[in-house]
Design an enzyme around this catalytic site. Structure first.
Site, PDB file in Angstrom:
ATOM      1  N   GLY A   1     -59.066  23.002 -70.368  1.00 56.53           N
ATOM      2  CA  GLY A   1     -58.800  23.688 -71.636  1.00 56.53           C
ATOM      3  C   GLY A   1     -60.069  23.925 -72.429  1.00 56.53           C
ATOM      4  O   GLY A   1     -60.033  24.022 -73.661  1.00 56.53           O
TER       5      GLY A   1
ATOM      6  N   SER B   1     -51.744  13.751 -78.967  1.00 58.26           N
ATOM      7  CA  SER B   1     -51.536  14.253 -80.331  1.00 58.26           C
ATOM      8  C   SER B   1     -50.821  13.180 -81.142  1.00 58.26           C
ATOM      9  O   SER B   1     -50.048  12.387 -80.577  1.00 58.26           O
ATOM     10  CB  SER B   1     -50.653  15.509 -80.283  1.00 58.26           C
ATOM     11  OG  SER B   1     -50.225  15.854 -81.579  1.00 58.26           O
TER      12      SER B   1
ATOM     13  N   TYR C   1     -43.178  19.585 -77.180  1.00 52.71           N
ATOM     14  CA  TYR C   1     -44.599  19.237 -77.294  1.00 52.71           C
ATOM     15  C   TYR C   1     -44.747  17.734 -77.577  1.00 52.71           C
ATOM     16  O   TYR C   1     -45.551  17.054 -76.932  1.00 52.71           O
ATOM     17  CB  TYR C   1     -45.204  20.071 -78.421  1.00 52.71           C
ATOM     18  CG  TYR C   1     -46.652  19.779 -78.731  1.00 52.71           C
ATOM     19  CD1 TYR C   1     -47.675  20.307 -77.945  1.00 52.71           C
ATOM     20  CD2 TYR C   1     -47.007  18.996 -79.839  1.00 52.71           C
ATOM     21  CE1 TYR C   1     -49.013  20.056 -78.249  1.00 52.71           C
ATOM     22  CE2 TYR C   1     -48.339  18.749 -80.145  1.00 52.71           C
ATOM     23  CZ  TYR C   1     -49.336  19.284 -79.351  1.00 52.71           C
ATOM     24  OH  TYR C   1     -50.653  19.031 -79.656  1.00 52.71           O
TER      25      TYR C   1
ATOM     26  N   LYS D   1     -46.600  15.099 -75.147  1.00 51.30           N
ATOM     27  CA  LYS D   1     -47.768  14.363 -75.631  1.00 51.30           C
ATOM     28  C   LYS D   1     -47.515  12.851 -75.604  1.00 51.30           C
ATOM     29  O   LYS D   1     -48.416  12.062 -75.350  1.00 51.30           O
ATOM     30  CB  LYS D   1     -48.129  14.831 -77.042  1.00 51.30           C
ATOM     31  CG  LYS D   1     -48.686  16.250 -77.076  1.00 51.30           C
ATOM     32  CD  LYS D   1     -49.995  16.314 -76.325  1.00 51.30           C
ATOM     33  CE  LYS D   1     -50.651  17.650 -76.317  1.00 51.30           C
ATOM     34  NZ  LYS D   1     -51.925  17.664 -75.593  1.00 51.30           N
TER      35      LYS D   1
END
Ligand SMILES: NC(=O)c1ccc[n+]([C@@H]2O[C@H](COP(=O)([O-])OP(=O)(O)OC[C@H]3O[C@@H](n4cnc5c(N)ncnc54)[C@H](O)[C@@H]3O)[C@@H](O)[C@H]2O)c1
Length: 258
Positions: free
Chosen positions: A14, A144, A157, A161
């Site tokens: 990324g 996160s 998400y 995470k």
């Protein structure tokens, strides 16, 4: 403090944008050769140039990290070019929508899970042999605070995470005897060069009032910058963090405290 990173090699997923891009640049500034991993040639080559300007060598490996064959080919290219891989920073994430599960299109779920979890698992699997043989390695996973706290508007998400936090502890236990550490960094809302225009347009981040509103839940009353996350990644990659493994570290201005 001597981080003793010069001459090491890092793969950063990324890293054609955002936090991964800054991690790549800051590692390069410490003398680490960097393998930029992403899917966009133009952006990848731009970051290669930034890393070279920062003082190290770099290559771009176009990779869909949800494809094991492509991940294995990237690890091979890294070893062919630099002779070894010392560091993995897994920063890639699929774009996400901010909405509750009942509204979240089901066809967005797979990529969130695959990029996060399969991306991490494929790279750790592909790097296992080389890192185990050299009896050292640093795996740094960007999770996160949503993965620690859960977020009603980011359910898939948050789950992906959270899974990364568990995965990193599993990797730490499995690979520790071979001298490999694995830790997770959890940012909260973090300013990146790419997201800044959106923060200004959508949240008024360009005005004092907008900034105050956006930062009121952060004890330090400011948003983190990609550089803050990259600083922690560089430290965890270094010899100075040799006795730190299996840890989940928030770099989020105190948004979570645990
Ligand atoms: N920026 C924030 O506010 C924030 C907050 C908390 C956590 N994070 C985490 O930090 C990390 C970096 O976030 P960012 O803000 O830099 O996002 P970003 O979108 O700029 O970077 C993610 C990168 O992953 C790449 N990617 C997506 N799918 C891929 C695939 N299949 N193969 C290869 N590359 C792929 C994207 O192209 C992109 O370049 C992410 O893991 C994100 O979840 C970011």
């Amino acid at each position: 403090m001597d981080l003793n990173l010069k001459g090491k090699t890092a793969i950063v997923t990324g890293s054609t944008s955002g936090i991964g891009r800054v991690c790549a640049r800051q590692l390069a500034a410490e003398g680490v050769n960097v393998v930029i991993v992403g899917r966009n040639d133009e952006r990848g080559n731009k970051v290669v140039g930034e890393c070279k300007a920062a003082g190290a060598d770099a290559i771009f490996c176009k990779t869909d990290i949800t494809d094991l064959g492509e991940v294995e080919a990237t690890v091979k290219a890294a070893v062919d070019k630099f002779g070894k891989v010392d560091i993995l920073v897994h920063s890639a994430a699929a774009p996400f929508l901010i909405m509750k599960l009942k509204d979240l299109p089901v066809d967005t779920w797979d990529s969130a899970i695959k990029v996060a979890q399969y991306g991490a698992m494929y790279f750790v699997k592909a790097l296992n042999e080389t890192m185990t043989a050299q009896r050292s390695g640093r795996i740094i996973i960007i999770s996160s605070d949503a993965g620690r706290m859960g977020d009603a508007y980011q359910p898939v998400y948050s789950g992906a995470k959270g899974a990364l936090i568990a995965l990193s502890k599993s990797f730490a236990q499995d690979l520790g005897p071979a001298g490999i550490t694995c830790n997770c960094i959890c940012p909260a809302l973090t300013v990146t060069e790419e997201d800044l225009p959106m923060l200004i347009d959508k949240y008024g981040y360009g005005t004092d009032e907008g900034k105050k509103k956006l930062t009121r839940v952060y004890p330090l009353r400011k948003l983190g910058m990609a550089e803050d996350v990259a600083d922690m990644a560089v430290f965890l990659a270094s010899d100075r963090a040799g006795h730190v493994t299996g840890q989940t570290i928030s770099v989020s201005g105190g948004f979570t405290m645990m």
